[in-house]
Design an enzyme around this catalytic site. Structure first.
Site, mmCIF file in Angstrom:
data_model
loop_
_atom_site.group_PDB
_atom_site.id
_atom_site.type_symbol
_atom_site.label_atom_id
_atom_site.label_comp_id
_atom_site.label_asym_id
_atom_site.label_seq_id
_atom_site.Cartn_x
_atom_site.Cartn_y
_atom_site.Cartn_z
ATOM 1 N N GLY B 41 -1.481 -4.247 1.833
ATOM 2 C CA GLY B 41 -1.918 -3.154 0.977
ATOM 3 C C GLY B 41 -3.199 -3.520 0.252
ATOM 4 O O GLY B 41 -3.423 -4.677 -0.109
ATOM 5 N N LEU B 44 -5.141 -0.695 -5.822
ATOM 6 C CA LEU B 44 -5.625 -1.461 -6.971
ATOM 7 C C LEU B 44 -5.026 -2.855 -6.986
ATOM 8 O O LEU B 44 -5.730 -3.849 -7.166
ATOM 9 C CB LEU B 44 -5.285 -0.737 -8.270
ATOM 10 C CG LEU B 44 -6.095 0.516 -8.550
ATOM 11 C CD1 LEU B 44 -5.682 1.104 -9.890
ATOM 12 C CD2 LEU B 44 -7.577 0.219 -8.560
ATOM 13 N N GLY B 46 -3.363 -4.625 -4.521
ATOM 14 C CA GLY B 46 -3.626 -5.446 -3.333
ATOM 15 C C GLY B 46 -5.072 -5.888 -3.235
ATOM 16 O O GLY B 46 -5.363 -7.051 -2.929
ATOM 17 N N HIS B 267 6.174 14.405 -12.452
ATOM 18 C CA HIS B 267 5.012 14.670 -13.303
ATOM 19 C C HIS B 267 4.990 16.145 -13.702
ATOM 20 O O HIS B 267 5.132 17.011 -12.855
ATOM 21 C CB HIS B 267 3.734 14.312 -12.543
ATOM 22 C CG HIS B 267 2.548 14.184 -13.429
ATOM 23 N ND1 HIS B 267 2.024 15.248 -14.104
ATOM 24 C CD2 HIS B 267 1.793 13.106 -13.762
ATOM 25 C CE1 HIS B 267 0.980 14.826 -14.817
ATOM 26 N NE2 HIS B 267 0.825 13.540 -14.624
ATOM 27 N N ARG B 332 5.931 12.223 -20.003
ATOM 28 C CA ARG B 332 6.102 13.007 -18.775
ATOM 29 C C ARG B 332 7.526 13.456 -18.531
ATOM 30 O O ARG B 332 7.771 14.599 -18.153
ATOM 31 C CB ARG B 332 5.622 12.177 -17.583
ATOM 32 C CG ARG B 332 4.141 11.993 -17.629
ATOM 33 C CD ARG B 332 3.648 11.116 -16.509
ATOM 34 N NE ARG B 332 2.184 11.069 -16.569
ATOM 35 C CZ ARG B 332 1.432 10.299 -15.801
ATOM 36 N NH1 ARG B 332 1.997 9.512 -14.914
ATOM 37 N NH2 ARG B 332 0.133 10.317 -15.911
ATOM 38 N N GLU B 427 2.948 -0.698 -8.075
ATOM 39 C CA GLU B 427 4.049 0.269 -8.038
ATOM 40 C C GLU B 427 5.189 -0.220 -7.151
ATOM 41 O O GLU B 427 6.335 0.237 -7.294
ATOM 42 C CB GLU B 427 3.528 1.628 -7.536
ATOM 43 C CG GLU B 427 4.532 2.766 -7.737
ATOM 44 C CD GLU B 427 4.027 4.116 -7.245
ATOM 45 O OE1 GLU B 427 2.823 4.245 -6.969
ATOM 46 O OE2 GLU B 427 4.849 5.034 -7.127
ATOM 47 N N ARG B 437 7.256 5.932 -16.891
ATOM 48 C CA ARG B 437 5.932 5.361 -17.077
ATOM 49 C C ARG B 437 5.063 6.308 -17.894
ATOM 50 O O ARG B 437 5.067 7.509 -17.661
ATOM 51 C CB ARG B 437 5.259 5.098 -15.731
ATOM 52 C CG ARG B 437 3.876 4.528 -15.863
ATOM 53 C CD ARG B 437 3.270 4.182 -14.521
ATOM 54 N NE ARG B 437 3.031 5.347 -13.676
ATOM 55 C CZ ARG B 437 2.041 6.211 -13.854
ATOM 56 N NH1 ARG B 437 1.205 6.083 -14.859
ATOM 57 N NH2 ARG B 437 1.888 7.226 -13.030
#
Lengths: 248, 640
Positions: B41, B44, B46, B267, B332, B427, B437
């Site tokens: 991956g 961000l 990885g 969300h 959320r 994640e 979160r």
């Protein structure tokens, strides 16, 4: 609504391709263009045929994975959006729609509508970065950046790396893509130390990949889903000139 | 039974991370280049991990299924990234970011992990600015901030509505720098299909080249999974179409514990579903709630009226009414449930009745159209492209959608799973967000894990293994894993049934959304647990995967991922059933206060549930890691 699709099908780069005509079932004008291809692919699968291969991922216009030349235009009829944000309301009932891959020698065909765009990664690897090691950065407020410069850099940084600029250009030039990255860093104080070395290295790699020269027709700007400005090409040419004079 | 040792360092909370770094074992520079690390991956987490490990001198192999590492779905994050810089002088601090995050997660995350996250957050901003990430700035040239849900300070840094894109391109540029230096090798169009475990340690992966179908073995001294969340198990979600759970799921089946799968985030502000053909849902950034006001008509009879024709007195700004101190910036999970509630009452707007208004009329009056356009222009554009409506003139219509998963593979303080040598970042792990979160915290965690945490902790493991003892890819464990991968591909292609992969995925997604979505109850979960295995059985017998395994075959790729979703869906429901309380994104209807707020049960459930695979015919084992709160007092979460 229903439409007739003429889709480019090609098994691989070594086998000749051809257009195949598909009549779609009833469609909803609120569908996206890619959702229409999903529907056609479902049908093909049920008929025991191989579905059409096409690139896509985020489907919200930001990852740059989707491509397609629709009726001769990369990313389709609407200005300033990627294929995944093209909706059927941009077409009329009964339209015949031509669907082709992005065609350019540095983008080798993989299958059907999928092409390889690794040439862009190689250009980025040649110099599309600021050399800063993790952990070695000064406080973020150590260097103030004028708002205008930050905004202009952001305009350039918005590039999604899709390659539409190359696909539409009669010379398959990648100048809009390269100039966006060069300008983002060139406009910021952080990018100054490597400014000329960077532009020289990236342009050299761009040439090596076989992308053509720019004759400033502006078709790239017209099809860019992020409306990246042609001004950045002028900016890059200036930086490149300076780089040559300095022998960078 | 798996051993779950969290390895949280001793000492005061604020000193744990620095002490831990000092006490960690190091690998000397000359030896680092003898170690090979596989990173799967390049989002961000990885990309930042690959680049930083490369800088440190390790030899890194990075695998992505995309054509380029720049495509990962981190790119779609819109609103921003939190950091405890206190540039606004509004009372922010590391401790406040820590507390907000712990509270936002409904007291279901580890204190030490969250504190570390808040601590390194400031360094992330420094790093990104130095890389040339064009964050929004004020006229004085300093960085601008905005507010996000669950916080009363402005600590969110942003780059228009494309923060994720800019941070990812920053990490991708760092990766390119290391590709140029030769310390990292990148494999695109390559999907991990199994983890190879040798003598209990993760020592390699089996991958498939998506263009040629070739199956290849790779050995390494450590394996890092940074493959994102599993929200696409719901089919309709804000995830990219290709985001999938295969890497973490197959690691689970090789012995890595899966923690808190029922912590899924819905969300509140997404564009409502418009039809059955829909392939994905699009998020409207939470940042819009800084200036937009959410409302529905008070009277269900008004729900089809032109919103402009409904006078102020007939509108219910329900978040402002119920949560006066946080208002439209309630977290959320709470905002989503509130939206569901008003729609259940028959007051939802739009054709389907599943929508609420997000109205900018007041903001436009207060700030002017130009200011609103500057802040949110690209989001209004996206909204217009999708709905053909002009949100400067009519209120947006929004509805909750599947967006993020807090659960994931279990990891200790070093981000290492219970399988030694397997590290899980971003994640894909479960570690920092508890049961919910907060906005602008996913980008923070991805980059914290990749730039700062893993590079500091991986040496502790590597120092215990000799670099020349990496097993060769001829080891029987590699052969066995490869054979399993081949078998599955053969089975899928040989089935030639009568239903498409897509039709199964849709049916599974619908089932999960209905029974394990925004609200869950025992009867519904039990029903889902009966229906999922039956559907999975039908999938095995009746799926139709056309084409061959010798070239690009997108149906085959998806078929393997959906096969994993069937198994994961079952674990998700099982975890939701066993957690007999409501907390964060996990809302059990049986456990609520009279006003509809979530009722936690700290006495019985203040723990992490880490599921351990027991083979195809036996139910998984539920291991428990107790959560100890020494710094904060667990309280009923209130945003009133």
């Amino acid at each position: 609504m229903k439409v007739k699709l003429k889709v480019w099908r090609q098994r691989n780069a070594d086998t000749p391709g051809r257009f195949v005509v598909y009549d779609t079932p009833e469609l909803n004008p609120n569908m996206s263009f890619l959702e229409m291809l999903d529907v056609v692919n479902e049908q093909l699968t049920l008929q025991g045929e191989e579905p059409i291969a096409f690139d896509h991922d985020c489907r919200e216009g930001i990852c740059g994975t989707c491509s397609l030349v629709i009726n001769g235009k990369p990313h389709g009829p609407q200005r300033g959006v990627a294929t995944c944000q093209t909706y059927l309301r941009s077409f009329r009932d009964g339209d015949e729609i031509l669907v082709e891959p992005f065609r350019a020698r540095p983008f080798p065909l993989v299958k059907d509508l999928v092409v390889g765009r690794q040439a862009f990664d190689r250009i980025m690897t040649a110099g599309g970065f600021i050399s800063v090691r993790t952990g070695s950065a000064p406080d973020a407020h150590a260097i103030p950046v004028p708002k205008e410069a930050a905004e202009r850099a952001m305009d350039a940084a918005a590039c999604i790396g899709c390659g539409a600029c190359v696909a539409v250009c009669k010379n398959a030039s990648a100048m809009l893509f390269v100039s966006a990255k060069v300008s983002q860093f060139g406009l910021l104080p952080q990018g100054q130390p490597e400014r000329y070395r960077r532009v020289a290295a990236m342009v050299e790699q761009m040439d090596r990949e076989g992308f053509g020269a720019c004759t400033v027709t502006g078709s790239c700007e017209a099809v860019c889903p992020k409306r990246i400005s042609l001004d950045f090409i002028a900016r890059m040419n200036r930086d490149y000139g300076v780089a040559l004079l300095r022998g960078a | 039974m798996a051993k779950l040792e969290s390895h949280i360092p001793a000492g005061p909370l604020a000193q744990k991370w620095s002490r831990h770094l000092f006490e960690s074992k190091l690998v000397n520079p000359a030896n680092k280049r003898k170690y090979e690390v596989i990173v799967v991956g390049a989002g961000l987490a990885g990309a930042s991990a690959s680049a930083t490990l490369g800088e440190l001198g390790y030899r890194v192999k990075t695998f992505v299924y995309h054509d380029s590492p720049r495509r990962a779905h981190s790119i779609a994050a819109q609103g921003g990234i939190n950091a405890a810089k206190n540039y606004q002088n509004d009372g922010d601090s590391v401790h406040r970011l820590f507390y907000d995050t712990i509270k936002g997660g409904d007291f279901r995350a580890r204190e030490a992990n969250v504190y570390r996250l808040a601590e390194v957050s400031a360094q992330i901003i420094d790093q990104c600015v130095a890389q040339g990430v064009p964050f929004a700035r004020e006229y004085g040239g300093l960085l601008d901030n905005r507010s996000f849900g669950g916080a009363q300070v402005s600590r969110t840094f942003y780059a228009r509505g494309q923060t994720g894109q800019q941070l990812l391109l920053g990490a991708y540029a760092a990766l390119c720098k290391e590709l140029a230096a030769g310390s990292v090798e990148s494999f695109s169009h390559t999907e991990m299909l199994d983890l190879v475990v040798v003598d209990g340690h993760a020592k390699g992966v089996i991958v498939r080249n998506l263009l040629t179908g070739e199956i290849v073995r790779h050995a390494a001294d450590a394996v890092v999974l940074a493959t994102g969340g599993y929200g696409n198990v719901f089919n309709l979600s804000t995830y990219a179409r290709q985001s999938n759970a295969t890497a973490i799921w197959r690691a689970y089946k090789r012995g890595a514990c899966f923690a808190n799968p029922c912590y899924t985030q819905i969300h509140p502000t997404c564009i409502p579903v418009s039809g059955d053909y829909q392939s994905k849902l699009t998020l409207m950034s939470e940042s819009l709630r800084n200036d937009g006001r959410i409302w529905v008509p008070k009277d269900p009879a008004d729900r089809r009226k032109d919103p402009h024709a409904i006078p102020e007195s007939a509108r219910d700004y329900y978040l402002e009414r119920k949560y006066p101190s946080f208002g439209n910036l309630a977290p959320r999970d709470i905002s989503s449930r509130a939206a569901k509630q008003v729609c259940d009452e028959g007051r939802g707007v739009g054709e389907s009745g599943l929508g609420v208004y997000l109205d900018f009329a007041d903001a436009i009056q207060r700030l002017g159209v130009e200011k609103v356009r500057e802040r949110y222009g690209n989001l209004f554009d996206i909204y217009h492209e999708i709905t053909n409506e002009d949100a400067y003139r009519v209120p947006m219509r929004i509805f909750p959608a599947m967006h993020y998963t807090m659960g994931g593979l279990w990891v200790d303080y070093n981000l290492m799973s219970n399988l030694p040598g397997l590290f899980v970042l971003g994640e894909a792990n479960f570690s920092d967000h508890g049961a919910n979160r907060l906005g602008a915290s996913a980008l923070m965690q991805g980059l914290a894990d990749g730039y700062f945490v893993l590079p500091g902790t991986i040496s502790t493991y590597l120092a215990t293994v000799k670099p020349d003892q990496r097993p060769p890819t001829t080891h029987p464990a590699f052969a066995e894993a490869e054979e399993q991968v081949r078998q599955q591909i053969r089975r899928l292609l040989a089935c030639r049934g009568r239903r498409t992969v897509q039709s199964f995925h849709k049916e599974l997604g619908r089932l999960l959304w209905d029974h394990c979505g925004m609200a869950r109850n025992e009867a519904g979960l039990k029903q889902a647990l009966e229906r999922i295995p039956a559907l999975r059985e039908e999938y095995a017998q009746n799926v139709n995967v056309p084409g061959s395994d010798q070239d690009l075959n997108q149906s085959l790729e998806r078929a393997g991922r959906v096969a994993d979703y069937f198994e994961l869906a079952e674990l998700l429901c099982r975890d939701a059933l066993e957690r007999r309380e409501s907390c964060g994104g996990h809302f059990r209807e049986e456990f609520q206060y009279p006003d509809g707020e979530a009722r936690r049960d700290d006495e019985h459930f203040a723990h992490v549930a880490a599921w351990e695979y027991q083979g195809p015919d036996r139910p998984p084992l539920r291991n428990v890691e107790p959560l100890v709160y020494a710094e904060v007092k667990m309280a009923t979460r209130s945003y009133k």
